[in-house]
Motif scaffolding. Structure first.
Motif, mmCIF file in Angstrom:
data_model
loop_
_atom_site.group_PDB
_atom_site.id
_atom_site.type_symbol
_atom_site.label_atom_id
_atom_site.label_comp_id
_atom_site.label_asym_id
_atom_site.label_seq_id
_atom_site.Cartn_x
_atom_site.Cartn_y
_atom_site.Cartn_z
ATOM 1 N N ASN A 31 28.287 -24.816 -35.735
ATOM 2 C CA ASN A 31 28.059 -25.262 -37.101
ATOM 3 C C ASN A 31 28.574 -26.689 -37.235
ATOM 4 O O ASN A 31 29.769 -26.945 -37.053
ATOM 5 C CB ASN A 31 28.763 -24.332 -38.098
ATOM 6 N N LEU A 32 27.673 -27.613 -37.525
ATOM 7 C CA LEU A 32 28.015 -29.029 -37.595
ATOM 8 C C LEU A 32 28.885 -29.373 -38.797
ATOM 9 O O LEU A 32 29.619 -30.358 -38.759
ATOM 10 C CB LEU A 32 26.731 -29.865 -37.628
ATOM 11 N N LYS A 33 28.819 -28.583 -39.852
ATOM 12 C CA LYS A 33 29.632 -28.836 -41.048
ATOM 13 C C LYS A 33 31.038 -28.270 -40.910
ATOM 14 O O LYS A 33 32.017 -28.940 -41.199
ATOM 15 C CB LYS A 33 28.958 -28.249 -42.286
ATOM 16 N N THR A 34 31.131 -27.015 -40.474
ATOM 17 C CA THR A 34 32.445 -26.367 -40.396
ATOM 18 C C THR A 34 33.119 -26.571 -39.051
ATOM 19 O O THR A 34 34.298 -26.287 -38.903
ATOM 20 C CB THR A 34 32.318 -24.851 -40.645
ATOM 21 N N SER A 43 23.926 -19.869 -40.395
ATOM 22 C CA SER A 43 23.865 -21.059 -41.239
ATOM 23 C C SER A 43 22.458 -21.634 -41.246
ATOM 24 O O SER A 43 21.674 -21.382 -40.334
ATOM 25 C CB SER A 43 24.831 -22.118 -40.710
ATOM 26 N N PRO A 44 22.139 -22.465 -42.258
ATOM 27 C CA PRO A 44 20.835 -23.122 -42.283
ATOM 28 C C PRO A 44 20.631 -23.991 -41.041
ATOM 29 O O PRO A 44 21.581 -24.571 -40.507
ATOM 30 C CB PRO A 44 20.889 -23.982 -43.545
ATOM 31 N N ALA A 45 19.412 -24.091 -40.579
ATOM 32 C CA ALA A 45 19.083 -24.830 -39.358
ATOM 33 C C ALA A 45 19.639 -26.257 -39.322
ATOM 34 O O ALA A 45 20.158 -26.674 -38.280
ATOM 35 C CB ALA A 45 17.573 -24.833 -39.136
ATOM 36 N N PRO A 46 19.569 -27.036 -40.412
ATOM 37 C CA PRO A 46 20.103 -28.407 -40.331
ATOM 38 C C PRO A 46 21.610 -28.468 -40.098
ATOM 39 O O PRO A 46 22.131 -29.507 -39.704
ATOM 40 C CB PRO A 46 19.762 -29.007 -41.703
#
Length: 93
Positions: A31-34, A43-46
């Motif tokens: 997960n690029l955000k977390t 999580s959403p693809a982006p």
């Protein structure tokens, strides 16, 4: 018959059994955000990178992405210099 929010997800999940979607449920994503590893497509693809076969590989996602980016830049540099007459030694100076 009333449908619940969870019913839609179950229908969607079951409609892909045996296909690529079901296979990705056993994969790991970064997960690029977390900056956390997730199993399955949570999580959403982006927001995610992957899939990866192991959690350990997913943990290395930032490193893997940097290396792939560096390699792509090098490949583009080689392609851009192709035919220029100068040999490509791979050494920058």
């Amino acid at each position: 018959m009333a449908r619940h929010a969870g019913d839609t997800a179950a229908v969607r999940r079951n409609s892909f059994v045996g296909g690529a979607m079901a296979d990705n449920d056993d994969k790991y994503w970064y997960n690029l955000k977390t900056r956390q590893v997730e199993r399955g497509m949570q999580s959403p693809a982006p927001d995610r990178a992957g899939p990866f076969d192991t959690a350990e590989e997913a943990e290395r996602a930032p490193e893997i992405m940097r290396e792939r980016s560096r390699q792509w830049q090098e490949d583009e540099r080689r392609e851009d210099s192709w035919g220029s007459g100068a040999p490509d030694t791979g050494i920058e100076g």
